[in-house]
Design a protein around this motif. Structure first.
Motif, mmCIF file in Angstrom:
data_model
loop_
_atom_site.group_PDB
_atom_site.id
_atom_site.type_symbol
_atom_site.label_atom_id
_atom_site.label_comp_id
_atom_site.label_asym_id
_atom_site.label_seq_id
_atom_site.Cartn_x
_atom_site.Cartn_y
_atom_site.Cartn_z
ATOM 1 N N THR A 1 0.797 -1.075 -0.052
ATOM 2 C CA THR A 1 -0.099 0.018 0.061
ATOM 3 C C THR A 1 1.074 1.323 0.020
ATOM 4 N N ASP B 1 0.379 4.555 4.984
ATOM 5 C CA ASP B 1 1.500 4.249 5.902
ATOM 6 C C ASP B 1 0.914 3.185 6.960
ATOM 7 N N GLU B 2 1.745 2.707 7.641
ATOM 8 C CA GLU B 2 1.541 1.583 8.433
ATOM 9 C C GLU B 2 0.265 1.740 9.553
ATOM 10 N N ALA C 1 -2.976 1.092 7.729
ATOM 11 C CA ALA C 1 -3.307 -0.008 7.140
ATOM 12 C C ALA C 1 -3.637 -0.901 8.205
ATOM 13 N N VAL D 1 2.674 -5.912 6.181
ATOM 14 C CA VAL D 1 2.383 -5.015 5.592
ATOM 15 C C VAL D 1 3.556 -4.099 5.002
ATOM 16 N N HIS E 1 4.603 -0.923 3.198
ATOM 17 C CA HIS E 1 3.868 0.505 3.356
ATOM 18 C C HIS E 1 4.969 1.205 2.536
#
Length: 220
Positions: free
Chosen positions: A111, A114-115, A118, A134, A136
């Motif tokens: 994505t 940002d973390e 998410a 993730v 990111h």
């Protein structure tokens, strides 16, 4: 016809408007806050700020890239805009959870957010336990999709084999570098079936039934 994904052992998913439907309107809330921020930073009326926002998105892959380059905006300040967004428009989809659970191998998120964003969204959707990691915007050093550099960094970080990776996205242009690398590409969303892009292998309006019906690798 059900998709043949029997060669896939790494499942790579975009987050926003992919793991939940764009029709939820959630990204509209994100965009409104983004426009408010551009108005403040650039000192522009709303219509001009919105146009500048879209220009930065086209030129840099994400609005933040233009804000960092031309206005000295700190990424943390920008991302903080979205950390308290209400998530009530995002509904848990039991069918999607079941479809994701049946996928063999690794599941990863890729994505441009940002973390914190998410993790909030995945937790709200009750899907957080299904993903190994993730990847990111900070993970790939602000080389956002569709920048091939971001893809290269992700592949290196996770030891991925593009030939056995499927990438699911709602943005057509973000699938092009994945296709060039040899990934199987899946365009998701209401606009997907109208796409004629040669770099899109599969198209589906809804993610859950597509995954539920796909032919998968048999357990060893």
């Amino acid at each position: 016809m059900n998709a043949d994904l029997a060669h896939i052992d790494t499942w790579l998913f975009d987050l926003d408007n992919t793991l939940y439907p764009a029709e939820s309107g959630f990204m509209g809330d994100v965009e409104r806050r983004m426009t408010d921020f551009v108005m403040k930073v650039a000192g522009l009326p709303r219509d001009e700020a919105f146009a500048l926002q879209k220009t930065y998105l086209a030129e840099h892959g994400l609005t933040l890239g233009g804000l960092m380059k031309h206005h000295g905006v700190a990424p943390a300040d920008f991302h903080a805009l979205f950390h308290d967004l209400p998530l009530d428009v995002l509904a848990h989809d039991a069918g999607l959870l079941a479809a994701l659970e049946r996928l063999p191998g690794r599941r990863l998120i890729f994505t441009n957010a940002d973390e914190i964003h998410a993790v909030r969204v995945l937790d709200h959707l009750k899907l957080d336990h299904l993903f190994d990691e993730v990847f990111h915007i900070h993970s790939f050093g602000f080389a956002p999709k569709p920048d091939p550099v971001g893809f290269a960094r992700m592949i290196a970080a996770h030891g991925m084999d593009p030939a056995t990776t499927a990438f699911f996205e709602d943005s057509e242009r973000n699938l092009k570098p994945a296709f060039d690398l040899g990934m199987t590409t899946v365009l998701v969303g209401a606009h997907a079936e109208a796409s004629a892009a040669p770099f899109v292998h599969h198209r589906t309006h809804k993610l859950a039934p597509f995954l539920a019906g796909a032919r998968l690798k048999e357990a060893a």
